[in-house]
Design a protein around this motif. Structure first.
Motif, PDB file in Angstrom:
ATOM      1  N   ARG A  65      64.113  36.687  31.903  1.00  0.00           N
ATOM      2  CA  ARG A  65      63.381  36.027  32.993  1.00  0.00           C
ATOM      3  C   ARG A  65      62.753  37.034  33.948  1.00  0.00           C
ATOM      4  O   ARG A  65      61.633  36.849  34.416  1.00  0.00           O
ATOM      5  N   LEU A  66      63.463  38.134  34.227  1.00  0.00           N
ATOM      6  CA  LEU A  66      62.897  39.138  35.130  1.00  0.00           C
ATOM      7  C   LEU A  66      61.683  39.816  34.504  1.00  0.00           C
ATOM      8  O   LEU A  66      60.705  40.130  35.186  1.00  0.00           O
ATOM      9  N   GLY A  67      61.733  40.022  33.193  1.00  0.00           N
ATOM     10  CA  GLY A  67      60.584  40.603  32.501  1.00  0.00           C
ATOM     11  C   GLY A  67      59.391  39.676  32.514  1.00  0.00           C
ATOM     12  O   GLY A  67      58.240  40.115  32.675  1.00  0.00           O
ATOM     13  N   LEU A  68      59.648  38.375  32.346  1.00  0.00           N
ATOM     14  CA  LEU A  68      58.577  37.376  32.416  1.00  0.00           C
ATOM     15  C   LEU A  68      57.983  37.346  33.818  1.00  0.00           C
ATOM     16  O   LEU A  68      56.754  37.301  33.984  1.00  0.00           O
ATOM     17  N   LEU A  69      58.827  37.393  34.837  1.00  0.00           N
ATOM     18  CA  LEU A  69      58.349  37.426  36.218  1.00  0.00           C
ATOM     19  C   LEU A  69      57.500  38.673  36.467  1.00  0.00           C
ATOM     20  O   LEU A  69      56.413  38.590  37.061  1.00  0.00           O
ATOM     21  N   ALA A  70      57.960  39.818  35.981  1.00  0.00           N
ATOM     22  CA  ALA A  70      57.207  41.062  36.146  1.00  0.00           C
ATOM     23  C   ALA A  70      55.855  40.974  35.447  1.00  0.00           C
ATOM     24  O   ALA A  70      54.827  41.431  35.983  1.00  0.00           O
ATOM     25  N   ALA A  71      55.830  40.378  34.254  1.00  0.00           N
ATOM     26  CA  ALA A  71      54.569  40.227  33.513  1.00  0.00           C
ATOM     27  C   ALA A  71      53.572  39.391  34.309  1.00  0.00           C
ATOM     28  O   ALA A  71      52.387  39.734  34.409  1.00  0.00           O
ATOM     29  N   ASN A  72      54.039  38.285  34.890  1.00  0.00           N
ATOM     30  CA  ASN A  72      53.150  37.414  35.660  1.00  0.00           C
ATOM     31  C   ASN A  72      52.656  38.088  36.938  1.00  0.00           C
ATOM     32  O   ASN A  72      51.480  37.976  37.316  1.00  0.00           O
ATOM     33  N   LEU A  73      53.558  38.801  37.608  1.00  0.00           N
ATOM     34  CA  LEU A  73      53.165  39.473  38.848  1.00  0.00           C
ATOM     35  C   LEU A  73      52.181  40.612  38.575  1.00  0.00           C
ATOM     36  O   LEU A  73      51.183  40.770  39.306  1.00  0.00           O
ATOM     37  N   LEU A  74      52.427  41.396  37.523  1.00  0.00           N
ATOM     38  CA  LEU A  74      51.508  42.489  37.204  1.00  0.00           C
ATOM     39  C   LEU A  74      50.170  41.944  36.706  1.00  0.00           C
ATOM     40  O   LEU A  74      49.118  42.536  36.975  1.00  0.00           O
ATOM     41  N   TRP A  75      50.209  40.822  35.984  1.00  0.00           N
ATOM     42  CA  TRP A  75      48.941  40.186  35.588  1.00  0.00           C
ATOM     43  C   TRP A  75      48.151  39.804  36.839  1.00  0.00           C
ATOM     44  O   TRP A  75      46.939  40.006  36.907  1.00  0.00           O
ATOM     45  N   THR A  76      48.837  39.264  37.842  1.00  0.00           N
ATOM     46  CA  THR A  76      48.177  38.834  39.080  1.00  0.00           C
ATOM     47  C   THR A  76      47.575  40.023  39.825  1.00  0.00           C
ATOM     48  O   THR A  76      46.465  39.931  40.367  1.00  0.00           O
ATOM     49  N   ILE A  77      48.274  41.140  39.847  1.00  0.00           N
ATOM     50  CA  ILE A  77      47.730  42.344  40.476  1.00  0.00           C
ATOM     51  C   ILE A  77      46.470  42.802  39.739  1.00  0.00           C
ATOM     52  O   ILE A  77      45.454  43.130  40.358  1.00  0.00           O
ATOM     53  N   GLY A  78      46.521  42.783  38.419  1.00  0.00           N
ATOM     54  CA  GLY A  78      45.346  43.149  37.622  1.00  0.00           C
ATOM     55  C   GLY A  78      44.179  42.215  37.869  1.00  0.00           C
ATOM     56  O   GLY A  78      43.021  42.646  37.942  1.00  0.00           O
ATOM     57  N   TRP A  79      44.502  40.918  38.001  1.00  0.00           N
ATOM     58  CA  TRP A  79      43.462  39.917  38.303  1.00  0.00           C
ATOM     59  C   TRP A  79      42.808  40.230  39.643  1.00  0.00           C
ATOM     60  O   TRP A  79      41.585  40.133  39.790  1.00  0.00           O
ATOM     61  N   GLY A  80      43.615  40.637  40.624  1.00  0.00           N
ATOM     62  CA  GLY A  80      43.064  41.013  41.925  1.00  0.00           C
ATOM     63  C   GLY A  80      42.136  42.213  41.819  1.00  0.00           C
ATOM     64  O   GLY A  80      41.068  42.255  42.456  1.00  0.00           O
ATOM     65  N   ILE A  81      42.497  43.178  40.984  1.00  0.00           N
ATOM     66  CA  ILE A  81      41.651  44.362  40.787  1.00  0.00           C
ATOM     67  C   ILE A  81      40.321  43.975  40.144  1.00  0.00           C
ATOM     68  O   ILE A  81      39.245  44.400  40.587  1.00  0.00           O
ATOM     69  N   SER A  82      40.372  43.135  39.124  1.00  0.00           N
ATOM     70  CA  SER A  82      39.134  42.744  38.449  1.00  0.00           C
ATOM     71  C   SER A  82      38.260  41.865  39.341  1.00  0.00           C
ATOM     72  O   SER A  82      37.030  41.944  39.296  1.00  0.00           O
TER      73      SER A  82
END
Length: 328
Positions: free
Chosen positions: A269-286
């Motif tokens: 679950r923590l890995g899934l949470l990290a994946a979603n949060l890092l995806w969101t950071i990447g989305w902010g960059i793009s």
């Protein structure tokens, strides 16, 4: 010399792709002529004229002893359909083959040769290519939270900085082992299924190849790609995901359910949470890049920021058929 005592079963899923199935069979059957082989076509409840068209073609070509069509009363997806075909006949090798593929001469023999040469190899894939022989990326690293940042940011600097986490490998002309490979065409030894079981039918479509390869490697099996074996992959035979991704349209719910299930199984679950949060950071960059550079094209699909959280509270929840989904 080919070992004719070992049986190979080819499993192909049909979902409203009768023409593709027939084209695939026309390229496949000559490659099986000298092998102890059977072809199982599983129709995933197409509800069109697919079964009749395929059945008529089989009868017309007098190949009832070689090719069998199984009509399912429900659409169980890629994993469920393949599992039904795999369970139907006992074999030494199973070739899982998409309906939108065409076999180049000698491809199956090369895959079998590679599988027999190394006892530690459990899965073997060919080079996938377009009809003009241009190669397709088909060998990959496992998805990870950092690869989600790379994907959504779509920014060269980030990709280079974390290149060891970038999911696709460059196409190689040399046989090598990878984390996972496309299941558009993959040869699997029967011992692998005996060790880890059939494919996880909690995946309706997508990420099932990642999860299966992950569990196979945990059991000690290698995933080998043999680029001398060539298979044409037309792509998009029975799924809209590739075309919708290209157009940045909203992807089907089953895609995100599979993504959630995969990250949870691989990283918890923590890995899934990290994946979603890092995806969101990447989305902010793009998003920022898009505001600053009008020519920049982000690689994010419609509503993806919301859809990546599907089933987060119950990551192993899955549905049998996409028609059951709330379309909103």
């Amino acid at each position: 010399m080919k070992d004719k005592n070992q049986r190979i079963v080819v499993v192909i899923i049909n979902y409203k792709t009768a023409d593709l199935i027939i084209d695939c069979l026309e390229s496949l059957l000559p490659e099986l002529s000298s092998l102890k082989a059977n072809v199982i076509i599983v129709d995933n409840n197409s509800n069109d004229n697919s079964c009749n068209e395929i059945s008529d073609w089989i009868i017309k070509n007098d190949i009832l002893k070689k090719v069998e069509l199984i009509a399912s009363y429900e659409n169980t997806g890629f994993s469920g359909g393949n599992n039904r075909g795999i369970s139907h006949i006992e074999a030494d090798y199973y070739l899982l083959l998409n309906s939108d593929t065409l076999l180049r001469k000698g491809a199956i023999s090369l895959l079998l040769e590679a599988a027999k040469k190394d006892k530690s190899v459990g899965l073997v894939s060919p080079r996938l290519e377009w009809t003009d022989t241009t190669p397709q990326e088909s060998c990959f690293r496992f998805h990870s939270p950092i690869s989600e940042l790379i994907s959504s940011a779509n920014t060269g600097l980030i990709t280079r900085l974390f290149k060891s986490y970038n999911v696709p490998f460059l196409v190689s002309d040399t046989a090598d082992c990878y984390d996972w490979t496309s299941f558009a065409c993959v040869l699997v030894k029967s011992e692998v299924f005996k060790d880890i079981g059939l494919m996880d039918d909690g995946y309706f479509m997508y990420y099932e190849d990642v999860a299966f390869a992950y569990h196979a490697q945990k059991a000690g099996w290698k995933v080998l790609n043999v680029p001398d074996a060539h298979v044409v992959h037309l792509r998009g035979g029975s799924s809209p995901v590739k075309s919708q991704t290209k157009l940045r349209k909203r992807l089907p719910r089953y895609y995100y359910e599979s993504r959630t299930r995969c990250f949870y199984q691989l990283y918890g679950r923590l890995g899934l949470l990290a994946a979603n949060l890092l995806w969101t950071i990447g989305w902010g960059i793009s998003t920022l890049r898009q505001l600053l550079t009008s020519s920049f094209e982000p690689s994010v699909s419609e509503a993806q920021w919301k859809d990546i959280w599907i089933n987060f509270s119950n990551p192993l929840k899955s549905y049998i058929h996409p028609d059951h989904y709330d379309k909103s």
